[in-house]
Design a protein around this motif. Structure first.
Motif, mmCIF file in Angstrom:
data_model
loop_
_atom_site.group_PDB
_atom_site.id
_atom_site.type_symbol
_atom_site.label_atom_id
_atom_site.label_comp_id
_atom_site.label_asym_id
_atom_site.label_seq_id
_atom_site.Cartn_x
_atom_site.Cartn_y
_atom_site.Cartn_z
ATOM 1 N N HIS A 1 5.020 -12.850 15.221
ATOM 2 C CA HIS A 1 4.874 -14.116 14.506
ATOM 3 C C HIS A 1 5.457 -15.300 15.278
ATOM 4 C CE1 HIS A 1 3.503 -11.877 11.052
ATOM 5 N NE2 HIS A 1 4.565 -11.103 11.124
ATOM 6 N N ASP A 2 5.563 -15.179 16.578
ATOM 7 C CA ASP A 2 6.187 -16.246 17.370
ATOM 8 C C ASP A 2 5.434 -17.567 17.271
ATOM 9 O OD1 ASP A 2 8.104 -14.492 18.102
ATOM 10 O OD2 ASP A 2 7.427 -14.241 20.172
ATOM 11 N N TRP A 3 4.104 -17.541 17.357
ATOM 12 C CA TRP A 3 3.332 -18.790 17.317
ATOM 13 C C TRP A 3 3.425 -19.455 15.949
ATOM 14 C CZ3 TRP A 3 2.454 -21.200 21.470
ATOM 15 C CH2 TRP A 3 2.225 -20.513 22.646
ATOM 16 N N GLN A 4 3.457 -18.649 14.916
ATOM 17 C CA GLN A 4 3.586 -19.220 13.572
ATOM 18 C C GLN A 4 4.936 -19.912 13.429
ATOM 19 O OE1 GLN A 4 3.124 -16.372 10.435
ATOM 20 N NE2 GLN A 4 3.453 -17.873 8.828
ATOM 21 N N GLY B 1 7.841 -10.454 18.291
ATOM 22 C CA GLY B 1 6.856 -11.335 18.910
ATOM 23 C C GLY B 1 5.567 -11.457 18.122
ATOM 24 N N MET C 1 6.668 -21.264 15.841
ATOM 25 C CA MET C 1 6.640 -22.493 16.642
ATOM 26 C C MET C 1 5.882 -23.607 15.917
ATOM 27 S SD MET C 1 8.483 -21.900 19.165
ATOM 28 C CE MET C 1 8.177 -23.312 20.180
ATOM 29 N N ARG C 2 4.818 -23.258 15.195
ATOM 30 C CA ARG C 2 4.076 -24.267 14.438
ATOM 31 C C ARG C 2 4.885 -24.800 13.265
ATOM 32 N NH1 ARG C 2 -0.431 -20.752 15.395
ATOM 33 N NH2 ARG C 2 0.017 -19.705 13.441
ATOM 34 N N GLU C 3 5.720 -23.957 12.655
ATOM 35 C CA GLU C 3 6.497 -24.366 11.489
ATOM 36 C C GLU C 3 7.799 -25.061 11.853
ATOM 37 O OE1 GLU C 3 6.977 -20.809 9.267
ATOM 38 O OE2 GLU C 3 4.874 -20.747 8.645
#
Length: 99
Positions: free
Chosen positions: A28-31, A26, A33-35
């Motif tokens: 790097h989850d946001w990264q 968890g 989602m952005r990629e």
């Protein structure tokens, strides 16, 4: 095996071999989602399809900028209203006399 158990096992193995520990689940989850849209466009190009996706979002942003209402800071200020006396004035009663 749960994600936490797998993470602990990978951490243990990394310490045994002298390797750096893996990132926590968890982290790097946001990264990711952005990629994801970029990855979809990349896969579309590899498959020979047109790369679409962000164009619609960019156009929506551009339209919003063009047709947005101006902010309060950008609006012209109202003309100042004439000052009014604090209380009601009855004609001649409260007027100061001049010698």
């Amino acid at each position: 095996m749960s994600i936490t158990q797998q993470y602990l096992l990978d951490t243990y193995r990394a310490r045994q071999h002298g390797d750096p520990t893996p990132p926590a689940p968890g982290a790097h989850d946001w990264q990711v989602m952005r990629e994801l849209p970029d990855h979809r466009q990349f896969r579309a190009v590899l498959a020979g399809r047109p790369a679409r996706g962000r164009t619609r979002a960019r156009m929506g942003t551009a339209w919003a900028r063009l047709f947005a209402r101006p902010s309060r800071k950008a609006r012209p200020s109202r003309p100042a209203e004439p000052s009014r006396p604090a209380g009601p004035v009855i004609s001649g009663e409260c007027a100061p006399r001049t010698p």
